[in-house]
Motif scaffolding. Sequence first.
Motif, short mmCIF file in Angstrom:
data_model
loop_
_atom_site.label_atom_id
_atom_site.label_comp_id
_atom_site.label_asym_id
_atom_site.label_seq_id
_atom_site.Cartn_x
_atom_site.Cartn_y
_atom_site.Cartn_z
N LEU A 4 0.88 -1.17 0.00
CA LEU A 4 0.00 0.00 0.00
C LEU A 4 0.91 1.21 0.00
O LEU A 4 1.65 1.44 0.95
N ARG A 5 0.87 1.99 -1.08
CA ARG A 5 1.88 3.05 -1.25
C ARG A 5 1.41 4.43 -0.81
O ARG A 5 2.21 5.33 -0.63
N TYR A 6 0.07 4.59 -0.70
CA TYR A 6 -0.44 5.91 -0.32
C TYR A 6 -1.40 5.78 0.85
O TYR A 6 -2.15 4.81 0.94
N CYS A 7 -1.36 6.75 1.73
CA CYS A 7 -2.30 6.76 2.85
C CYS A 7 -3.73 6.91 2.31
O CYS A 7 -4.01 7.84 1.55
N PRO A 8 -4.66 6.02 2.69
CA PRO A 8 -6.04 6.14 2.20
C PRO A 8 -6.73 7.39 2.72
O PRO A 8 -7.73 7.82 2.14
N GLN A 9 -6.21 8.00 3.78
CA GLN A 9 -6.85 9.19 4.34
C GLN A 9 -6.29 10.49 3.76
O GLN A 9 -7.04 11.37 3.36
N CYS A 10 -4.94 10.64 3.72
CA CYS A 10 -4.36 11.92 3.29
C CYS A 10 -3.54 11.80 2.00
O CYS A 10 -3.01 12.80 1.51
N ALA A 11 -3.43 10.61 1.45
CA ALA A 11 -2.72 10.35 0.19
C ALA A 11 -1.21 10.57 0.29
O ALA A 11 -0.51 10.57 -0.72
N SER A 12 -0.69 10.72 1.48
CA SER A 12 0.75 10.84 1.66
C SER A 12 1.45 9.54 1.28
O SER A 12 0.88 8.44 1.40
N THR A 13 2.69 9.67 0.81
CA THR A 13 3.50 8.46 0.55
C THR A 13 4.20 8.00 1.82
O THR A 13 4.87 6.97 1.81
N LYS A 14 4.04 8.72 2.91
CA LYS A 14 4.67 8.31 4.18
C LYS A 14 3.76 7.32 4.92
O LYS A 14 3.51 7.44 6.11
N PHE A 15 3.25 6.37 4.14
CA PHE A 15 2.35 5.34 4.64
C PHE A 15 3.16 4.05 4.65
O PHE A 15 3.47 3.49 3.60
N LYS A 16 3.54 3.58 5.81
CA LYS A 16 4.53 2.52 5.91
C LYS A 16 3.95 1.27 6.57
O LYS A 16 3.13 1.35 7.49
N GLN A 17 4.42 0.13 6.08
CA GLN A 17 4.02 -1.13 6.69
C GLN A 17 4.81 -1.33 7.97
O GLN A 17 6.04 -1.25 7.98
N ILE A 18 4.10 -1.58 9.08
CA ILE A 18 4.71 -1.72 10.41
C ILE A 18 5.05 -3.18 10.68
O ILE A 18 6.11 -3.50 11.21
N ASP A 19 4.10 -4.05 10.37
CA ASP A 19 4.34 -5.49 10.53
C ASP A 19 3.48 -6.21 9.49
O ASP A 19 2.97 -5.58 8.56
N VAL A 20 3.30 -7.50 9.67
CA VAL A 20 2.65 -8.32 8.64
C VAL A 20 1.24 -7.84 8.31
O VAL A 20 0.76 -8.02 7.19
N LYS A 21 0.55 -7.18 9.24
CA LYS A 21 -0.83 -6.79 8.97
C LYS A 21 -1.14 -5.33 9.30
O LYS A 21 -2.30 -4.93 9.25
N GLN A 22 -0.13 -4.53 9.61
CA GLN A 22 -0.41 -3.15 10.05
C GLN A 22 0.35 -2.12 9.21
O GLN A 22 1.54 -2.27 8.95
N TRP A 23 -0.38 -1.05 8.82
CA TRP A 23 0.22 0.09 8.12
C TRP A 23 -0.08 1.36 8.92
O TRP A 23 -1.14 1.47 9.54
N ALA A 24 0.84 2.32 8.89
CA ALA A 24 0.62 3.57 9.62
C ALA A 24 1.12 4.74 8.77
O ALA A 24 2.12 4.63 8.05
N CYS A 25 0.41 5.88 8.86
CA CYS A 25 0.78 7.08 8.14
C CYS A 25 1.55 8.02 9.05
O CYS A 25 1.06 8.41 10.11
N GLU A 26 2.77 8.39 8.62
CA GLU A 26 3.58 9.31 9.42
C GLU A 26 3.09 10.73 9.29
O GLU A 26 3.43 11.61 10.09
N GLN A 27 2.28 11.00 8.27
CA GLN A 27 1.77 12.35 8.02
C GLN A 27 0.55 12.67 8.89
O GLN A 27 0.52 13.67 9.57
N CYS A 28 -0.47 11.78 8.85
CA CYS A 28 -1.73 12.09 9.55
C CYS A 28 -2.05 11.09 10.66
O CYS A 28 -3.13 11.16 11.25
#
Length: 176
Positions: A4-28
């Motif tokens: 998943l390359r873009y945050c579904p909420q703010c469209a930032s590319t700072k959307f990073k996979q944390i572990d096998v099932k979790q992604w987090a946005c550093e922007q929002c």
Amino acid sequence: MPSLRYCPQCASTKFKQIDVKQWACEQCQFNYFHNMASTAGALLIFEDELLLVERAINPQKGYWDLPGGFIEYGESLEQGLQRELNEELGLELAAEKFVYFGSFANQYFYNQVLYHTCDSFFVYQLNNRVSLQARDDVAAWQWHSLKNIPFERVAFKSVKQGLTQLSQQNQNTIYK
Ligand SMILES: [Zn+2]
């Protein structure tokens, strides 16, 4: 799961996979969990026979499966199974007569996405050979002797595990 390359909420590319099932946005600070999904399958038994259905769609198109499917939002396992049996086979069964059998972890690859599922199986003892229609994602149905399950053409790891357990219990006369 594709990346998943873009945050579904703010469209930032700072959307990073944390572990096998979790992604987090550093922007929002948006957080997304690709959690395990629930499915339910029916072990429909008449005398010493079990009903299997042939899958009409991928994954595992053409292989034997249990009737059933993914549970929808707001449904219990039994309600979802009751709905799926109606959609796939035209059956009207009482949800309260499903007897819990066991649950098995599985993976389901569909349309580029790998879904991790927990598949719960329920026994339903039929009193007669009900009339059935194959529809929805079911291509055909067939009764199989519990002593002669076609394991080499069974669709999923979870279904194989459940049917192995059922066969072993059947030898110990529980479902006779
Ligand atoms: Zn964001």
